[in-house]
Design an enzyme around this catalytic site. Structure first.
Site, PDB file in Angstrom:
ATOM      1  CD  GLU A 128      -2.650  -1.014   2.641  1.00  0.00           C
ATOM      2  OE1 GLU A 128      -3.222  -2.052   2.984  1.00  0.00           O
ATOM      3  OE2 GLU A 128      -2.634   0.024   3.333  1.00  0.00           O
ATOM      4  CB  CYS A 163      -1.813   1.210   7.944  1.00  0.00           C
ATOM      5  SG  CYS A 163      -0.454   1.443   6.882  1.00  0.00           S
ATOM      6  CB  CYS A 189       5.958  -6.159   8.759  1.00  0.00           C
ATOM      7  SG  CYS A 189       7.172  -5.501   9.931  1.00  0.00           S
ATOM      8  CB  CYS A 237       3.601  -4.235  16.082  1.00  0.00           C
ATOM      9  SG  CYS A 237       5.317  -3.708  15.898  1.00  0.00           S
ATOM     10  CB  CYS A 248       2.264   6.844   3.936  1.00  0.00           C
ATOM     11  SG  CYS A 248       2.664   5.588   5.148  1.00  0.00           S
ATOM     12  CB  CYS A 308       0.714  -3.777  13.176  1.00  0.00           C
ATOM     13  SG  CYS A 308       1.137  -3.447  11.460  1.00  0.00           S
TER      14      CYS A 308
HETATM   15  S1  SF4 Z   1       3.766  -1.598  13.167  1.00  0.00           S
HETATM   16 FE1  SF4 Z   1       3.366  -3.240  11.666  1.00  0.00          FE
HETATM   17  S2  SF4 Z   1       4.555  -2.699   9.829  1.00  0.00           S
HETATM   18 FE2  SF4 Z   1       5.360  -1.471  11.565  1.00  0.00          FE
HETATM   19  S3  SF4 Z   1       7.066  -2.691  12.402  1.00  0.00           S
HETATM   20 FE3  SF4 Z   1       5.230  -3.292  13.584  1.00  0.00          FE
HETATM   21  S4  SF4 Z   1       4.385  -5.084  12.485  1.00  0.00           S
HETATM   22 FE4  SF4 Z   1       5.837  -4.077  11.096  1.00  0.00          FE
END
Ligand code: SF4
Length: 362
Positions: A90, A341, A110, A114, A103, A117
């Site tokens: 994205e 996101c 990833c 997190c 952005c 996320c």
């Molecule tokens: S917030 Fe999401 S994209 Fe950013 S480092 Fe953590 S898991 Fe990865």
């Protein structure tokens, strides 16, 4: 076949040397590609015809393919780009008065997982190539209709870039830094270092490398004031705990183009949004000149969290403000075209490989 979007100027000069071409030819072509958004060697009118033919035979200018283009009621534009093998990333353009922020994503998925996320829940596919990172900016300019010499171009429709999309940029260090160099290069986008931001979850050694190799503005995804909570919200914290992260921020500021670090803080109802958390943040960041960007949590399917109520965010911000810290609260934008996101890409391929954590576990 080499993709010219993969090169910074030094790389392009090197490749042109292999073709027996002079450095100024590389600069000329770089301007055509990035300043004009040109992908047709035949249209590069001030480049010698023989070179245009050679380039047409031996190189390409290839950006990721567009899968979706959504415009939100507030003007936010979200693009979904195909990067192959069922992966999509994205890119979001946020117009504001006096500036336009793009952005940009750095990885397909990833690995950092997190807890709050949507991207992290999709797992990690791969690092993006330089041309796939830069291709997002290159395509954004084309899709926003920026042509050289137009009013928009002079006003720089994309005036700011934040490496804050999908992925951890500092885990794809070399490709991200090469892309940053092109963003900053006057032969390409000529963006100010102050207007290009790398946002990291806190890869401490790479923060030091970025300071040495290509200092730009720095944002750190903080999200918790102590190691116990941050270990659970941002698992990378177990490897690089807060004390070392704050020290890295201080070192970074010795060479940064801005004299503060931006701390991103997702506001999660009942998890990290108490008065005590705010006071602990003040103590934690006492020696780090900083601003806080509070981000109301953006719920996504199967997420175990809820957004902090508006009044709670206001009170939290007030405590930070009273201590002299500058605080902004991000407006949630583009909700009508895709919520959190990472969700759009997640719809393309659900790569969920992890057990979703429950609120109780976090
Ligand atoms: S917030 Fe999401 S994209 Fe950013 S480092 Fe953590 S898991 Fe990865």
């Amino acid at each position: 076949m080499p993709n010219l979007l993969d090169y910074d100027l030094a790389g392009l000069v090197g490749w042109f040397a292999e073709l027996g071409e002079k450095p100024f030819r590389a600069r000329q072509v770089m301007r055509w590609v990035h300043r004009e958004g040109c992908d047709d060697f035949g249209a590069m009118t001030d480049v010698a015809k023989s070179l245009r033919v050679k380039l047409g035979e031996q190189a390409e200018i290839r950006a990721p393919a567009l899968l979706r283009d959504d415009v939100s009621g507030d003007g936010t534009r979200k693009w979904l780009f195909d990067v192959g093998d069922g992966n999509a990333v994205e890119t979001v353009f946020i117009p504001e008065s006096g500036r336009g922020t793009l952005c940009v994503s750095s990885q397909a998925g990833c690995a950092l997982d997190c807890a709050f996320c949507a991207t992290g829940k999709q797992g990690f596919s791969r690092n993006l190539e330089v041309g796939e990172i830069l291709g997002q900016l290159w395509l954004a300019n084309r899709l926003l209709g920026v042509a050289a010499g137009t009013e928009e171009d002079n006003g720089r429709v994309v005036s700011n870039v934040v490496m804050m999309g999908m992925g951890e940029p500092l885990a794809n260090f070399d490709n991200v830094v090469t892309a940053l160099r092109v963003m900053l290069d006057d032969h390409a986008y000529g963006l100010s270092r102050r207007r290009v931001t790398v946002s990291t979850a806190g890869v401490v050694p790479a923060i030091d490398r970025l300071r040495d190799e290509c200092p730009v503005a720095l944002a750190v995804s903080l999200h918790a004031p102590d190691d116990a909570l941050r270990d659970r919200l941002v698992p990378l914290n177990r490897k690089y705990p807060l004390r070392g992260l704050m020290a890295a921020c201080r070192r970074y500021l010795e060479r940064a183009p801005r004299d503060f670090v931006t701390f991103e803080y997702v506001m999660i109802d009942g998890v990290n949004d108490g008065d005590g958390h705010a006071r602990a943040l003040i103590a934690l960041t006492r020696d780090v000149p900083c601003k806080f960007n509070l981000i109301p949590f953006n719920p996504f399917p199967h997420s175990a969290f809820a957004r902090s109520p508006v009044e709670r965010v206001r009170r939290f911000a007030g405590i930070l403000l009273d201590s002299g810290i500058i605080v902004t609260t991000r407006r949630t934008r583009g909700d009508d075209v895709a919520a959190a996101c990472g969700q759009l890409a997640g719809q393309v391929r659900d790569r969920t490989r992890r057990t979703l954590q429950t609120m109780e576990e976090v």
